[in-house]
Design a protein around this motif. Structure first.
Motif, short mmCIF file in Angstrom:
data_model
loop_
_atom_site.label_atom_id
_atom_site.label_comp_id
_atom_site.label_asym_id
_atom_site.label_seq_id
_atom_site.Cartn_x
_atom_site.Cartn_y
_atom_site.Cartn_z
N GLN A 174 -4.62 -0.24 10.29
CA GLN A 174 -3.79 -0.44 11.47
C GLN A 174 -2.83 -1.59 11.17
N LEU A 175 -1.54 -1.34 11.41
CA LEU A 175 -0.52 -2.37 11.21
C LEU A 175 0.21 -2.62 12.51
N ALA A 176 0.53 -3.88 12.75
CA ALA A 176 1.41 -4.25 13.85
C ALA A 176 2.84 -4.25 13.33
N LYS A 177 3.80 -4.09 14.21
CA LYS A 177 5.20 -4.16 13.79
C LYS A 177 5.43 -5.49 13.08
N GLY A 178 6.03 -5.42 11.88
CA GLY A 178 6.31 -6.62 11.08
C GLY A 178 5.23 -6.97 10.07
N ASP A 179 4.04 -6.35 10.14
CA ASP A 179 3.01 -6.59 9.12
C ASP A 179 3.54 -6.12 7.77
N THR A 180 3.10 -6.78 6.71
CA THR A 180 3.50 -6.39 5.36
C THR A 180 2.29 -5.92 4.56
N VAL A 181 2.53 -4.97 3.67
CA VAL A 181 1.50 -4.51 2.73
C VAL A 181 2.13 -4.41 1.36
N ASP A 182 1.30 -4.61 0.33
CA ASP A 182 1.78 -4.47 -1.04
C ASP A 182 0.62 -4.16 -1.97
N VAL A 183 0.95 -3.86 -3.23
CA VAL A 183 -0.04 -3.71 -4.30
C VAL A 183 0.04 -5.01 -5.10
N TYR A 184 -1.08 -5.70 -5.23
CA TYR A 184 -1.10 -7.04 -5.79
C TYR A 184 -1.89 -7.07 -7.10
N CYS A 185 -1.30 -7.66 -8.13
CA CYS A 185 -1.99 -7.85 -9.41
C CYS A 185 -2.61 -9.25 -9.42
N GLN A 186 -3.92 -9.30 -9.26
CA GLN A 186 -4.58 -10.59 -9.46
C GLN A 186 -4.52 -10.92 -10.95
N ASP A 187 -4.77 -9.91 -11.79
CA ASP A 187 -4.58 -10.07 -13.23
C ASP A 187 -4.28 -8.71 -13.84
N CYS A 188 -3.01 -8.50 -14.16
CA CYS A 188 -2.58 -7.29 -14.86
C CYS A 188 -2.11 -7.62 -16.26
N SER A 189 -2.49 -8.80 -16.77
CA SER A 189 -2.03 -9.23 -18.10
C SER A 189 -2.38 -8.26 -19.22
N PRO A 190 -3.52 -7.53 -19.16
CA PRO A 190 -3.77 -6.54 -20.21
C PRO A 190 -2.79 -5.37 -20.17
N GLY A 191 -2.26 -5.07 -18.99
CA GLY A 191 -1.26 -4.01 -18.84
C GLY A 191 -1.71 -2.90 -17.91
N VAL A 192 -0.87 -2.61 -16.93
CA VAL A 192 -1.02 -1.43 -16.08
C VAL A 192 0.33 -0.73 -16.06
N GLY A 193 0.34 0.54 -15.74
CA GLY A 193 1.61 1.25 -15.74
C GLY A 193 1.62 2.46 -14.84
N ASP A 194 2.82 3.03 -14.71
CA ASP A 194 3.05 4.19 -13.84
C ASP A 194 2.43 3.95 -12.46
N VAL A 195 2.70 2.77 -11.93
CA VAL A 195 2.15 2.41 -10.62
C VAL A 195 2.93 3.14 -9.53
N SER A 196 2.22 3.85 -8.68
CA SER A 196 2.86 4.46 -7.51
C SER A 196 2.22 3.86 -6.26
N PHE A 197 3.03 3.71 -5.21
CA PHE A 197 2.58 3.15 -3.95
C PHE A 197 3.21 3.99 -2.84
N CYS A 198 2.38 4.65 -2.05
CA CYS A 198 2.85 5.54 -1.00
C CYS A 198 2.28 5.13 0.35
N ILE A 199 3.11 5.24 1.36
CA ILE A 199 2.74 4.82 2.71
C ILE A 199 3.20 5.90 3.67
N SER A 200 2.34 6.26 4.60
CA SER A 200 2.75 7.19 5.64
C SER A 200 2.23 6.69 6.98
N GLU A 201 3.07 6.81 7.99
CA GLU A 201 2.68 6.45 9.34
C GLU A 201 2.09 7.68 10.00
N MET A 202 0.90 7.54 10.56
CA MET A 202 0.22 8.69 11.15
C MET A 202 0.59 8.87 12.61
#
Length: 166
Positions: A138-166
């Motif tokens: 549940q989000l209020a108007k103005g809330d923010t969301v993201d994908v956060y790397c606490q530690d991606c130093s070894p390497g991650v890739g082809d990151v996709s991030f999808c959001i839909s409002e129900m």
């Protein structure tokens, strides 16, 4: 479908996401007025530590709101229930730290969204894995969301991030 923009850039590995989303929307009788559907991807390799994933392109942008490619953040244009999904591959060598990726809401970790990846095998070898998470929040108007790397130093890739409002 007529509501998908003709210039909508969908990388090859995102076609399933586009068709899955289209099936969901058609099942609901089309795109609901005022609702948003957004996907962004980073097709490169990310090695961020303590920072959000940023994106190289938006692969889907329908309705209000958007994922800011520069900051990696989505700001909710409306209060309501949202589905958040991310996926990625991770690469670890025996000497690497553990990959830790998660989703955040208003800079706070969303419980149950952490992807861990590590390799404990023989030195000089490595492994790849693929994973991600989907959460309904549940989000209020103005809330923010993201994908956060606490530690991606070894390497991650082809990151996709999808959001839909129900």
């Amino acid at each position: 479908p007529p509501w998908v923009p003709a210039n909508c850039a969908i990388p090859g590995n995102m076609m399933v996401t586009k068709y899955l989303l289209a099936s969901i929307l058609i099942g609901w009788g089309g795109m609901a007025a005022g609702k948003g559907y957004h996907c962004s991807v980073n097709e490169g390799e990310v090695r961020t530590v303590n920072g959000p994933v940023t994106f190289t392109q938006q692969s889907l942008r329908l309705g209000p709101g958007h994922i800011n490619s520069r900051t990696g953040q989505f700001t909710a244009p409306n209060g309501g229930i949202y589905t958040l999904t991310y996926s990625l591959w991770a690469s670890n060598h025996a000497e690497d730290k553990r990959v830790r990726v998660m989703m955040r809401k208003n800079q706070q970790k969303i419980p149950g969204t952490t992807h861990f990846s590590t390799y404990y095998g023989e030195s000089g070898r490595y492994m790849f894995d693929q994973g991600g998470r989907t959460m309904i929040v549940q989000l209020a108007k103005g809330d923010t969301v993201d994908v956060y790397c606490q530690d991606c130093s070894p390497g991650v890739g082809d990151v996709s991030f999808c959001i839909s409002e129900m």
